[in-house]
Write a protein that holds these residues in place. Sequence first.
Motif, PDB file in Angstrom:
ATOM      1  N   GLU A  67       0.830  -1.203   0.000  1.00  0.00           N
ATOM      2  CA  GLU A  67       0.000   0.000   0.000  1.00  0.00           C
ATOM      3  C   GLU A  67       0.866   1.255   0.000  1.00  0.00           C
ATOM      4  O   GLU A  67       0.574   2.232  -0.706  1.00  0.00           O
ATOM      5  CB  GLU A  67      -0.920   0.012   1.220  1.00  0.00           C
ATOM      6  N   ARG A  70       2.087   1.984  -3.466  1.00  0.00           N
ATOM      7  CA  ARG A  70       1.068   2.622  -4.314  1.00  0.00           C
ATOM      8  C   ARG A  70       0.918   4.103  -3.968  1.00  0.00           C
ATOM      9  O   ARG A  70       0.795   4.954  -4.853  1.00  0.00           O
ATOM     10  CB  ARG A  70      -0.273   1.893  -4.154  1.00  0.00           C
ATOM     11  N   GLN A  71       0.938   4.414  -2.679  1.00  0.00           N
ATOM     12  CA  GLN A  71       0.841   5.817  -2.263  1.00  0.00           C
ATOM     13  C   GLN A  71       2.045   6.615  -2.760  1.00  0.00           C
ATOM     14  O   GLN A  71       1.905   7.763  -3.198  1.00  0.00           O
ATOM     15  CB  GLN A  71       0.743   5.893  -0.735  1.00  0.00           C
ATOM     16  N   VAL A  87       3.228   3.167 -11.457  1.00  0.00           N
ATOM     17  CA  VAL A  87       3.134   1.888 -10.750  1.00  0.00           C
ATOM     18  C   VAL A  87       4.520   1.263 -10.684  1.00  0.00           C
ATOM     19  O   VAL A  87       5.185   1.077 -11.710  1.00  0.00           O
ATOM     20  CB  VAL A  87       2.151   0.936 -11.456  1.00  0.00           C
TER      21      VAL A  87
END
Length: 500
Positions: A67, A70-71, A87
């Motif tokens: 996570e 992704r942030q 990404v």
Amino acid sequence: MTAKPDHLFDRVAEWGALVAFASRPTQTAQLGIVSGRRRMGKTYLLRALAERVGGFYFGATTATAGESLRQFGAALAEFTGAEVPIVFDSWDHAVTYLFGLAARERADKPLLLVIDEFSYLVKAVPELPSLVQREIDRYQVEPSGARLLVCGSAMSVMGGLLASNAPLRGRAQIEMVVRPFGYRDAAAFWGVDTDPALAMRLHAVLGGTPAYRRQFLADDVPLSLNDFDQWLSRTVLSPLSPLFREARYLLAEEAEIRDTALYHSVLAAVAQGNNTRGGIAGYIGRKAVDISHPLAVLEDCHLLTRERDVFRAGKSVYRMTEPLINFYEAVMRPSWARLESGQAQQVWARSKERFAAQVAGPHFEAICREFMLGDGIEMLGPDAGFGEIGCGIVTDSTARKQIQIDVAVVQPGGGGHKSAVSMIGEAKWGVTMGLNHLDRLVRARELLAGSGVDASNCRLACFSGVGFSDALRERADRDSNVLLLGLAQLYGHHAIGNRG
């Protein structure tokens, strides 16, 4: 020089150092470490810096490695103006991309890169410091304008980044600890600098933590000394206030602290005046050897500090560095159930003596030493500026007692010169000081001289939060070696009496 934003209170030295780092013209990658306990305004400072110099800022959260990745990609996409999300398949790829932003054609233009709450990422991605080290080393050979600042609040984690065997050891060009405001700056920040009695009490409870005024209390400031009791009851002592459980959270947020009950017991022991290793162990019912680790962890977290005795080699005492935790342990924790049920005013009415003895008194002594580290040292002449400032005990073998010296300025011996003492002082928060206090200092000076210490130029200082007797004032007027210092002097005025 990039101007500091008007909304950023103080932090002049920190701002100047960070701007110099961010704009350094060298074409090699640079690394900076910024740390400091929570609520000090680190994020506020670094966001303002990134905005001013056009840098990249990423604030990590408590999340999994995936996570967080992704942030991080989303933040980079916003910074670079990418039309589609970036990404990454791994943190290895992400770190390589980050340093690539300032490489090659942009190497001659410094680019600030800020990763805030780095300790969160290290917990989820333990290899992250090694990845940063690889890129830092790479761009010592290849040209780069990267100016990476990593910041975190977990003091033990951040301190470990540059430890002897850590990957980033020897790589940082700046290592900054953002500390609480000093007691004078804190008074100005809270708008109580014209009322030293109120300012000192406020600082004894909340210290110099900037976030407590605006983020926690929405600018709820005591209007006067008469309002202090009501203010305390509706804020720190109220279960409806975010400050009510703050002391507990400060301890729980430290990564190295597991058994919070043990650590609270250690802090409670110090709050009760048991400030030696043996005294702490006895208070909590453990052997002295069993509390070595908790004491070390609390020191690493900057919640405890060990102050050595300036008169007795090998002796030291522990002092809490976070006033709110000290206030919690001394006043709140013993009456927690009553406070949770909304009895703040009743608890405070019964706790004022304990507050004076266990919170305000020791805090006042620490403030007096802080004063001597600053403007106060000028009263003693140029030679005293190189002295060590601390506290200690002078033993009176004849009377079979010990004399506590709350503030001392000592020059260590060496090079054929014996040690010397420039000043010894006693600090009393709630007592009008008289000749008996001065006589005790006179006796301590005689004992020091008798032990071989040069006390020929030793001045005697009485620090009081209340005032001084007429007899003591008359003595100070006649004797240039006697200094009387009250709250007004600590907050910026001149000493009372003959200053010599």
